[in-house]
Design a protein around this motif. Structure first.
Motif, mmCIF file in Angstrom:
data_model
loop_
_atom_site.group_PDB
_atom_site.id
_atom_site.type_symbol
_atom_site.label_atom_id
_atom_site.label_comp_id
_atom_site.label_asym_id
_atom_site.label_seq_id
_atom_site.Cartn_x
_atom_site.Cartn_y
_atom_site.Cartn_z
ATOM 1 N N ALA A 553 -49.464 25.599 10.041
ATOM 2 C CA ALA A 553 -48.016 25.799 9.919
ATOM 3 C C ALA A 553 -47.313 24.477 9.641
ATOM 4 O O ALA A 553 -46.390 24.401 8.821
ATOM 5 C CB ALA A 553 -47.471 26.445 11.197
ATOM 6 N N ALA A 554 -47.757 23.412 10.335
ATOM 7 C CA ALA A 554 -47.166 22.089 10.105
ATOM 8 C C ALA A 554 -47.417 21.629 8.671
ATOM 9 O O ALA A 554 -46.546 21.033 8.030
ATOM 10 C CB ALA A 554 -47.756 21.083 11.093
ATOM 11 N N TRP A 555 -48.612 21.912 8.144
ATOM 12 C CA TRP A 555 -48.941 21.525 6.772
ATOM 13 C C TRP A 555 -48.008 22.213 5.776
ATOM 14 O O TRP A 555 -47.513 21.576 4.833
ATOM 15 C CB TRP A 555 -50.395 21.871 6.484
ATOM 16 N N GLU A 556 -47.732 23.491 5.997
ATOM 17 C CA GLU A 556 -46.829 24.214 5.096
ATOM 18 C C GLU A 556 -45.429 23.615 5.131
ATOM 19 O O GLU A 556 -44.752 23.525 4.103
ATOM 20 C CB GLU A 556 -46.777 25.701 5.483
ATOM 21 N N ILE A 557 -44.976 23.194 6.324
ATOM 22 C CA ILE A 557 -43.648 22.590 6.456
ATOM 23 C C ILE A 557 -43.603 21.230 5.766
ATOM 24 O O ILE A 557 -42.671 20.906 5.025
ATOM 25 C CB ILE A 557 -43.266 22.431 7.944
ATOM 26 N N LEU A 558 -44.644 20.418 5.985
ATOM 27 C CA LEU A 558 -44.648 19.046 5.480
ATOM 28 C C LEU A 558 -44.824 18.982 3.971
ATOM 29 O O LEU A 558 -44.532 17.946 3.357
ATOM 30 C CB LEU A 558 -45.746 18.243 6.187
ATOM 31 N N LYS A 559 -45.302 20.054 3.357
ATOM 32 C CA LYS A 559 -45.409 20.080 1.897
ATOM 33 C C LYS A 559 -44.035 20.199 1.240
ATOM 34 O O LYS A 559 -43.882 19.887 0.064
ATOM 35 C CB LYS A 559 -46.297 21.250 1.448
ATOM 36 N N THR A 560 -43.029 20.657 2.001
ATOM 37 C CA THR A 560 -41.673 20.786 1.470
ATOM 38 C C THR A 560 -40.988 19.419 1.480
ATOM 39 O O THR A 560 -41.554 18.423 1.918
ATOM 40 C CB THR A 560 -40.861 21.777 2.314
ATOM 41 N N ASN A 561 -39.744 19.407 1.039
ATOM 42 C CA ASN A 561 -38.974 18.155 1.008
ATOM 43 C C ASN A 561 -38.110 17.977 2.249
ATOM 44 O O ASN A 561 -37.231 17.110 2.267
ATOM 45 C CB ASN A 561 -38.091 18.116 -0.247
ATOM 46 N N THR A 562 -38.308 18.783 3.254
ATOM 47 C CA THR A 562 -37.535 18.644 4.489
ATOM 48 C C THR A 562 -37.720 17.249 5.073
ATOM 49 O O THR A 562 -38.838 16.752 5.182
ATOM 50 C CB THR A 562 -37.981 19.677 5.527
ATOM 51 N N ASN A 563 -36.614 16.630 5.445
ATOM 52 C CA ASN A 563 -36.670 15.243 5.923
ATOM 53 C C ASN A 563 -37.108 15.163 7.377
ATOM 54 O O ASN A 563 -36.590 15.871 8.237
ATOM 55 C CB ASN A 563 -35.299 14.575 5.788
ATOM 56 N N TYR A 564 -38.100 14.328 7.642
ATOM 57 C CA TYR A 564 -38.500 13.981 9.005
ATOM 58 C C TYR A 564 -38.614 12.474 9.087
ATOM 59 O O TYR A 564 -39.086 11.817 8.146
ATOM 60 C CB TYR A 564 -39.855 14.608 9.375
ATOM 61 N N ASP A 565 -38.178 11.933 10.219
ATOM 62 C CA ASP A 565 -38.266 10.484 10.427
ATOM 63 C C ASP A 565 -39.579 10.073 11.063
ATOM 64 O O ASP A 565 -40.063 8.965 10.839
ATOM 65 C CB ASP A 565 -37.093 10.027 11.303
ATOM 66 N N VAL A 566 -40.158 10.981 11.871
ATOM 67 C CA VAL A 566 -41.413 10.680 12.572
ATOM 68 C C VAL A 566 -42.212 11.974 12.699
ATOM 69 O O VAL A 566 -41.634 13.046 12.901
ATOM 70 C CB VAL A 566 -41.158 10.094 13.985
ATOM 71 N N LEU A 567 -43.531 11.850 12.608
ATOM 72 C CA LEU A 567 -44.441 12.970 12.866
ATOM 73 C C LEU A 567 -45.306 12.612 14.069
ATOM 74 O O LEU A 567 -45.953 11.559 14.085
ATOM 75 C CB LEU A 567 -45.332 13.234 11.647
#
Length: 645
Positions: A553-567
């Motif tokens: 699920a995290a992989w599907e989210i991170l493939k998008t352009n949604t901005n995250y500052d830290v993982l």
């Protein structure tokens, strides 16, 4: 000719050997007997060197390596015999003898023998319920072991899995057993294979109960069948009896009580034949639980009382605490509440002293469940806080469900108290408003929850039994706005993916650092309690934390352009491991410089760095370092503009 007869004959035929040679042979024979569960026969073989079990063996005229071997065998047997006979102080005696053998093996520079001895020492700690000590000792044993000794590595991993299982760290136990599986399959060792399948069956049984999964019950049955096959092939009656006991418990958990009693009958007869009074008591405790589930309280009370009486004389404190918890539960249901309270308090104290925090936490929950209606509200709330602290790292879904149920009981009791106090103040029904009075009670409860949570809305929501902190925020905004002053955490954005109102411009890293409440953190963690702890910790620092329980699920989210500052990512995840997720994330151009922290209990720091993390923190010890680690990584990113994601 059975094994005992063969070994006795070998001993007589080699009477011409020197003292040192006889001692070496005695150790070899004793080890074989011990592994096949024939503890008394093993002691007879060592009796020339160890005539008095209460004293150290005779080591005169022996070479240093032989002295170490004799001490190790005597120590291991002291622990086994003490457990079987429930001999007081036996585990301390065993630990002292084994520790002396470790010192000698270390001086002789024999790392393999050091590892084996530490593995046996860990078993003594495990019997006492000192799970942290057992875990540390096994880790040092594995580190001292060379890669080519795969059988001993398998043994140590199985023991590590048992420790994690009894600590209710079920996911970690599953990981360890899966690591041991290929080593066990490689070995041509029937007792080793039998032990592996027996313990793996126990794990699947616990997972099945916790997650209500029929496939896990089925797998537990398969593993038990495999364990019986290998133990029967090895002629190990003691371990066959343990499998029967485990099957009895398995059938008890799924409500098939007739089958449970049949297996427990067989287990008890075998242990009685072996004169293993300690394990007979454990079988009786399992029987008491079965009778309790059937509602046969008087029979259950008699059975568990006898079990506790036996276990009180041995050193297996965690097992004793569990039996006392069962006895306290039974007496509470029989109406003997004062005695039940005493027994549950004793179970808590014994488990905590031994280091079995999970056992102590479960005893607290039993006291709330069985005696909550007869306990002052403040005392019950105190019990719940203690249970929550002790069970904070539990990976057992069943335990977490009990925690939630007990929190509801506490909240209901607090509400009843406030209602009683409020109604006592009503002198006249004229002008009375139920809504207004309920709002007053709600205000009192919310105020208390915020105070006890240190101002944390997330923690206060949990205390109030709310499923999400947004529910409490809604209550505060709609009916008790003035209580917002008691919150220690700034208001967060409603959704991680939403942008701040009045601005569609993307927040830069520099602006985010200036306004920490705007920083977005994606935390990938399937353990609910850990996820909550991290959310609360970072929330107090102004971060917005988005949770995700699956690597895929995290992989599907991170493939998008949604901005995250830290993982922040754990390694042991369903679907896709943390290491695999990090490798994939680093392959995405716009995530190549995203700061990644691996927060994991797995010993994989070297692999994590290779995968591409920017920091590695051990879950148990270093959670509190998360805010400072994030700040450091963000500062490094601000210095290097190429790291903007």
């Amino acid at each position: 000719m059975n094994l005992t007869t063969q070994l006795t004959r070998l001993t007589k035929e080699n009477s011409h050997l020197t003292t040192n040679e006889r001692a070496q042979l005695a150790c070899q024979l004793a080890k074989k007997l011990e592994k096949s569960g024939e503890y008394e026969a093993a002691y007879e073989v060592l009796s020339e060197l160890w005539p008095d079990r209460s004293h150290s063996p005779k080591l005169q005229n022996l070479e240093e390596v032989t002295k170490a071997e004799v001490l190790l065998r005597a120590g291991t047997l002291a622990g086994c015999l003490g457990s079987a006979n429930q001999t007081e102080g036996s585990q301390e005696t065993a630990k002292n003898l084994i520790t002396k053998s470790i010192e000698l093996f270390e001086n002789l520079r024999q790392p393999g023998r050091v590892a084996e001895a530490r593995g046996d020492l860990a078993v003594c700690y495990w019997r006492e319920g000192a799970f942290d000590e057992a875990r540390i000792t096994l880790k040092s044993a594995l580190e001292a072991l060379s890669d080519d000794d795969f059988e001993l590595r398998a043994v140590l991993l199985i023991r590590a899995g048992i420790v994690e299982m009894d600590s209710q760290r079920l996911n970690e136990a599953l990981r360890v057993f899966n690591e041991a599986r290929p080593l066990v399959e490689q070995a041509e060792n029937d007792p080793l294979k039998g032990s592996f399948h027996m313990e793996f069956a126990l794990l699947f049984r616990r997972l099945a109960v916790a997650e209500s999964r029929q496939d896990f019950f089925d797998q537990a049955m398969i593993e038990n069948a495999a364990a019986s096959f290998y133990h029967e092939k090895a002629g190990n009656i003691r371990y066959l009896a343990r499998v029967e006991n485990n099957l009895g418990y398995l059938y008890f958990t799924i409500g098939q009580y007739k089958d449970a009693h049949e297996h427990l009958d067989r287990a008890r007869k075998l242990f009685v034949r072996l004169k293993d009074v300690g394990t007979v008591a454990q079988v009786d405790e399992t029987r008491a639980r079965t009778l309790l589930a059937e509602g046969r309280l008087r029979q259950a009370e008699r059975m568990v009382k006898a079990a506790v009486k036996t276990l009180e004389h041995g050193g297996q404190q965690a097992v004793l605490a569990e039996a006392l918890t069962t006895q306290g539960t039974i007496l509470a249901r029989l109406g003997n509440h004062d005695r039940a309270r005493e027994l549950l308090q004793r179970a808590i104290e014994i488990a905590q002293t031994a280091g079995d925090l999970e056992g102590a936490g479960r005893a607290y929950l039993s006291r709330i469940e069985e005696l909550g209606s007869r306990t002052p509200t403040d005392e019950m709330a105190s019990d719940f806080r203690s249970a929550a602290e002790l069970l904070a790292s539990s990976q057992d879904p069943a335990t977490n469900k009990r925690l939630i149920a007990c929190s509801t009981m506490v909240i209901d009791a607090l509400a009843d108290d406030q209602i009683q106090k409020a109604t006592e103040k009503i002198e006249s029904w004229e002008g009375f408003s139920l809504r207004a009075e309920m709002t007053k009670i709600e205000r009192l409860l919310v105020t208390r929850a915020l105070r006890e949570a240190g101002g944390s809305v997330t923690k206060a929501s949990k205390l109030l039994g709310l499923k999400h902190h947004q529910s409490l925020i809604s209550v505060l905004e709609s009916r008790h706005r003035d209580l917002n002053e008691q919150r220690s955490v700034r208001k967060r954005r409603r959704h991680l993916f939403s942008k701040p109102k009045h601005s569609k411009k993307r927040t830069t890293r520099h602006e985010a650092s200036a306004r920490p409440n705007q920083l977005s953190v994606l935390h990938v963690e399937d353990h609910q309690l850990v996820a909550r702890m991290v959310e609360e910790l970072l929330g107090a620092e102004g971060f917005h934390v988005e949770g995700c329980a699956s690597g895929l699920a995290a992989w599907e989210i991170l493939k998008t352009n949604t901005n995250y500052d830290v993982l922040i990512v754990d390694n042991n995840l369903p679907g896709l491991s943390g290491l695999e997720l990090v490798l994939r994330v680093r392959s995405i151009p716009h995530r190549r410089h995203l700061p990644i922290i691996m927060l994991s209990g797995d010993d994989i720091e070297r692999e994590a760095w290779r995968a591409g993390v920017d920091a590695f923190l051990h879950k148990a010890e270093a959670v509190e370092q998360l805010p400072s680690t994030i700040s450091r990584l963000l500062q490094e990113t601000s210095v290097n503009p190429n790291k903007i994601t």
